[in-house]
Design an enzyme around this catalytic site. Structure first.
Site, PDB file in Angstrom:
ATOM      1  N   ASP A   8     -53.147  30.235  -0.117  1.00 37.66           N
ATOM      2  CA  ASP A   8     -53.344  30.145   1.343  1.00 37.66           C
ATOM      3  C   ASP A   8     -54.803  30.048   1.811  1.00 37.66           C
ATOM      4  O   ASP A   8     -55.187  30.718   2.773  1.00 37.66           O
ATOM      5  CB  ASP A   8     -52.695  31.358   2.025  1.00 37.66           C
ATOM      6  CG  ASP A   8     -51.197  31.449   1.798  1.00 37.66           C
ATOM      7  OD1 ASP A   8     -50.637  30.564   1.126  1.00 37.66           O
ATOM      8  OD2 ASP A   8     -50.587  32.419   2.283  1.00 37.66           O
ATOM      9  N   LYS A 106     -44.512  28.002   2.061  1.00 43.75           N
ATOM     10  CA  LYS A 106     -43.723  29.210   2.304  1.00 43.75           C
ATOM     11  C   LYS A 106     -43.752  29.562   3.783  1.00 43.75           C
ATOM     12  O   LYS A 106     -44.580  29.058   4.530  1.00 43.75           O
ATOM     13  CB  LYS A 106     -44.277  30.377   1.462  1.00 43.75           C
ATOM     14  CG  LYS A 106     -45.728  30.714   1.722  1.00 43.75           C
ATOM     15  CD  LYS A 106     -46.256  31.670   0.662  1.00 43.75           C
ATOM     16  CE  LYS A 106     -47.706  32.053   0.908  1.00 43.75           C
ATOM     17  NZ  LYS A 106     -47.902  32.900   2.077  1.00 43.75           N
ATOM     18  N   CYS A 151     -50.750  38.264   1.341  1.00 42.71           N
ATOM     19  CA  CYS A 151     -50.142  37.192   0.547  1.00 42.71           C
ATOM     20  C   CYS A 151     -50.592  37.202  -0.909  1.00 42.71           C
ATOM     21  O   CYS A 151     -49.795  36.944  -1.810  1.00 42.71           O
ATOM     22  CB  CYS A 151     -50.407  35.841   1.202  1.00 42.71           C
ATOM     23  SG  CYS A 151     -49.605  35.704   2.821  1.00 42.71           S
TER      24      CYS A 151
END
Length: 205
Positions: A8, A106, A151
């Site tokens: 990310d 996701k 995350c």
């Protein structure tokens, strides 16, 4: 075989973004340098629909940082971030993507959040990352990216549960730090669960 997993590193999680991680951009040169050491590199990408229920803006009277029940489980509410097709959802322009094998998206289901690169937070939806790693003979996963206390942490914990030897490269991650000790506590939790925590210069094959 080893894989580098980049979690990310998107505009909304970087300075100036909707959910910026302090000094998150400082890890980009480190990740780019690390990529020179790996033949197998993959990334995850938060990819939310605009009506995602983890966004405080989608709940009347709620603010980021509040916790609600979503589908029976606790859900931290966040600012609107990483909305599909938005500039905020894109990877930072300085991040080298030339050697990436695949990107796993996701957070697509508006009814459940998804911190880990492997599963949603309820462990009901699988991104396909485990199968892809197994298909390519990956045994060791080195994790970098944002954010260390969300995350990245959940990706590391799931990698361990999925049977991979898992390493967190601590100078290639930064934390949201909603509480001052969140970064340190996340490192301790990952290490206690079986991940090896190391610096980027210690990575060698």
């Amino acid at each position: 075989m080893e894989a580098l997993l980049i979690v990310d590193v998107q505009n909304d999680f970087l300075p100036g973004g909707a959910l910026a991680v302090t000094e998150g951009d400082k890890i980009i040169p480190i990740i780019n340098k690390l990529q020179e050491k790996f033949d197998f590199i993959i990334a995850t990408q938060d990819w939310h629909p605009a009506d995602h229920k983890s966004f405080a803006a989608n709940h009347t009277g709620k603010k980021p940082g509040e916790v609600i029940k979503l589908g029976g489980t606790d859900q931290m509410l966040w600012p609107v971030h990483c909305v599909q097709e938005s500039e905020g959802a894109e990877f930072h322009a300085a991040l080298d993507r030339s050697k990436w094998k695949k990107v796993f998206r996701k957070g697509l289901n508006p009814l459940v959040d998804s911190y880990s690169g492997f599963f949603d937070n309820k462990k009901k939806e699988d991104t396909g990352l485990t199968a892809f790693l197994h298909e390519n003979g990956i045994t060791d996963v080195y994790v970098t990216g944002l954010a260390a206390d969300y995350c990245v942490k959940f990706t590391v914990l799931d990698a361990l549960k999925e049977g991979f030897d898992t390493y967190l490269i601590k100078d290639a991650t930064k934390a949201v730090n909603l509480s001052p000790n969140d970064y340190d506590n996340a490192l301790k939790e990952m290490n206690k669960s079986g991940a090896e925590v190391l610096l980027s210069q210690a990575v060698s094959f």
